[in-house]
Scaffold this active site. Structure first.
Site, PDB file in Angstrom:
ATOM      1  CB  ALA A  18     138.828  63.105 -10.003  1.00  0.00           C
ATOM      2  CD  GLN A  96     138.523  64.648  -2.471  1.00  0.00           C
ATOM      3  OE1 GLN A  96     137.623  65.480  -2.360  1.00  0.00           O
ATOM      4  NE2 GLN A  96     139.676  64.926  -3.070  1.00  0.00           N
ATOM      5  CB  VAL A  98     134.044  56.070  -6.174  1.00  0.00           C
ATOM      6  CG1 VAL A  98     133.649  57.002  -5.038  1.00  0.00           C
ATOM      7  CG2 VAL A  98     133.764  56.732  -7.528  1.00  0.00           C
ATOM      8  CG  HIS A 114     133.696  61.104  -1.673  1.00  0.00           C
ATOM      9  ND1 HIS A 114     134.290  62.053  -2.478  1.00  0.00           N
ATOM     10  CD2 HIS A 114     133.468  61.716  -0.483  1.00  0.00           C
ATOM     11  CE1 HIS A 114     134.409  63.191  -1.797  1.00  0.00           C
ATOM     12  NE2 HIS A 114     133.922  63.011  -0.573  1.00  0.00           N
ATOM     13  CB  CYS A 125     116.134  45.945   1.579  1.00  0.00           C
ATOM     14  SG  CYS A 125     117.024  45.108   0.241  1.00  0.00           S
ATOM     15  CB  CYS A 141     116.363  45.313  -4.640  1.00  0.00           C
ATOM     16  SG  CYS A 141     116.518  44.204  -3.240  1.00  0.00           S
ATOM     17  CB  SER A 181     141.980  66.881  -4.734  1.00  0.00           C
ATOM     18  OG  SER A 181     140.707  67.330  -4.288  1.00  0.00           O
ATOM     19  CB  SER A 182     139.382  71.082  -7.488  1.00  0.00           C
ATOM     20  OG  SER A 182     138.223  70.446  -6.933  1.00  0.00           O
ATOM     21  CG  ASN A 206     145.148  69.972  -8.477  1.00  0.00           C
ATOM     22  OD1 ASN A 206     144.755  68.810  -8.595  1.00  0.00           O
ATOM     23  ND2 ASN A 206     144.440  71.025  -8.859  1.00  0.00           N
TER      24      ASN A 206
HETATM   25  N1  APR Z   1     147.998  65.635 -12.844  1.00  0.00           N
HETATM   26  C1  APR Z   1     147.805  66.640 -11.948  1.00  0.00           C
HETATM   27  N2  APR Z   1     146.593  67.211 -11.705  1.00  0.00           N
HETATM   28  C2  APR Z   1     145.538  66.742 -12.407  1.00  0.00           C
HETATM   29  C3  APR Z   1     145.659  65.690 -13.367  1.00  0.00           C
HETATM   30  C4  APR Z   1     146.948  65.137 -13.557  1.00  0.00           C
HETATM   31  N3  APR Z   1     147.165  64.142 -14.438  1.00  0.00           N
HETATM   32  N4  APR Z   1     144.421  65.462 -13.900  1.00  0.00           N
HETATM   33  C5  APR Z   1     143.575  66.332 -13.316  1.00  0.00           C
HETATM   34  N5  APR Z   1     144.233  67.089 -12.415  1.00  0.00           N
HETATM   35  C6  APR Z   1     143.655  68.082 -11.497  1.00  0.00           C
HETATM   36  C7  APR Z   1     142.660  69.039 -12.122  1.00  0.00           C
HETATM   37  O1  APR Z   1     143.286  70.229 -12.529  1.00  0.00           O
HETATM   38  C8  APR Z   1     141.681  69.297 -10.962  1.00  0.00           C
HETATM   39  O2  APR Z   1     141.973  70.514 -10.282  1.00  0.00           O
HETATM   40  O3  APR Z   1     142.929  67.324 -10.555  1.00  0.00           O
HETATM   41  C9  APR Z   1     141.893  68.125  -9.997  1.00  0.00           C
HETATM   42  C10 APR Z   1     140.662  67.251  -9.847  1.00  0.00           C
HETATM   43  O4  APR Z   1     139.680  68.038  -9.208  1.00  0.00           O
HETATM   44  P1  APR Z   1     138.141  67.595  -9.300  1.00  0.00           P
HETATM   45  O5  APR Z   1     137.800  67.257 -10.692  1.00  0.00           O
HETATM   46  O6  APR Z   1     137.328  68.634  -8.576  1.00  0.00           O
HETATM   47  O7  APR Z   1     138.096  66.219  -8.473  1.00  0.00           O
HETATM   48  P2  APR Z   1     138.107  66.029  -6.914  1.00  0.00           P
HETATM   49  O8  APR Z   1     138.866  67.104  -6.224  1.00  0.00           O
HETATM   50  O9  APR Z   1     138.507  64.634  -6.660  1.00  0.00           O
HETATM   51  O10 APR Z   1     136.535  66.190  -6.546  1.00  0.00           O
HETATM   52  C11 APR Z   1     136.149  65.914  -5.219  1.00  0.00           C
HETATM   53  O11 APR Z   1     133.834  66.079  -5.881  1.00  0.00           O
HETATM   54  O12 APR Z   1     132.011  65.626  -7.214  1.00  0.00           O
HETATM   55  C12 APR Z   1     132.705  65.251  -6.112  1.00  0.00           C
HETATM   56  O13 APR Z   1     132.574  63.066  -5.304  1.00  0.00           O
HETATM   57  C13 APR Z   1     133.226  63.842  -6.258  1.00  0.00           C
HETATM   58  O14 APR Z   1     135.118  62.894  -5.096  1.00  0.00           O
HETATM   59  C14 APR Z   1     134.706  63.955  -5.937  1.00  0.00           C
HETATM   60  C15 APR Z   1     134.790  65.285  -5.221  1.00  0.00           C
END
Ligand code: APR
Length: 235
Positions: A18, A96, A98, A114, A125, A141, A181-182, A206
């Site tokens: 995200a 990840q 959507v 995802h 259905c 639906c 991503s975290s 990140n």
């Molecule tokens: N530059 C660098 N890092 C960033 C930026 C940016 N501009 N914006 C946000 N971040 C970092 C945040 O610090 C965070 O650690 O991106 C990371 C996003 O982590 P999450 O919010 O946990 O998102 P994600 O890892 O994609 O979550 C995985 O969890 O809830 C489910 O389905 C959902 O696909 C998602 C999955």
């Protein structure tokens, strides 16, 4: 170092979360200040149980997210990755996310682990509907079932084809780059480790630290992904 890795790698895979789309205006999930799960318990709005027992809140939550991906658009970082695919600088994206922004920016080889908010189907259905049908009027639906976005809800299995593509890509990667991503959700967070186990160099970009930083060959924290990609695009 990273410029050598990018320029010499024969198979580079990018893995996005995200954090790749926050610079487009979409919130992520776990950032301290803006994360969606800081405001809402995902089990109440993004799970199969919520769809069954909490349908009004479920529909309201996802109507807002479907509107969000219509209102915002890919940023320059998405475009750079699409350009790199054209130049064979990267070979695939495992996402990840959507929001469909990688494809909108021009990337083709994308594994959506995802699912996607760009499609909607009936929970009962399976019939496909447009997101407009989901946004306006009834969310039922013709069979009486509930319409829901084609995303993976908590409690659901990941779609097989993207999972298999992601496994194949991570297994053959020479360079595996995580962007935004975290790395806190399984099984998605296993792919950087699969790449590492198969001999890839692992780079994690990140804002904050992640649980896999100790396995990485390079970690870049506290920088915006858009700036990092812009810098890498200059070599
Ligand atoms: N530059 C660098 N890092 C960033 C930026 C940016 N501009 N914006 C946000 N971040 C970092 C945040 O610090 C965070 O650690 O991106 C990371 C996003 O982590 P999450 O919010 O946990 O998102 P994600 O890892 O994609 O979550 C995985 O969890 O809830 C489910 O389905 C959902 O696909 C998602 C999955």
């Amino acid at each position: 170092m990273i410029s050598d890795w990018i320029q010499t790698s024969t198979h580079t895979v990018v893995f996005t979360g995200a954090g790749m789309s926050t610079e487009s205006g979409l919130p992520d999930f776990r950032s301290a200040n803006q994360g969606l799960w800081q405001q809402k318990d995902p089990s109440l709005v993004a799970s199969v149980q919520a769809l069954n027992d909490n349908v009004e809140e479920f529909i309201d939550f996802y109507r807002k997210r479907v509107l969000g991906v219509k209102e915002y658009e890919p940023h320059a970082g998405h475009q750079i990755l699409a350009e790199w695919e054209k130049r064979s600088r990267i070979h695939s994206i495992i996402t990840q996310n959507v929001d469909g922004f990688h494809q909108q920016a021009g990337s083709h080889k994308v594994a959506e682990l995802h699912g996607t908010l760009q499609k909607v189907h009936c929970q009962a259905c399976g019939m496909s509907y447009s997101s407009e049908d989901f946004l306006d009027g009834s969310y039922h639906c013709s069979c009486g079932g509930i319409l829901r976005p084609s995303v993976v809800l908590f409690g659901e299995m990941l779609p097989e084809a993207p999972f298999e593509m992601a496994f194949a890509e991570a297994s053959r990667a020479e360079l595996f780059i995580v962007l935004g991503s975290s790395l806190s959700v399984t099984p998605a967070n296993q792919f950087p480790l699969i790449a590492k186990e198969h001999g890839a160099k692992l780079v994690i970009v990140n804002q904050e630290a992640t649980p896999l930083d100790g396995y990485a060959d390079l970690v870049i924290n506290n920088r915006q992904i858009g700036d990092v990609l812009d810098e890498w695009n200059r070599f």
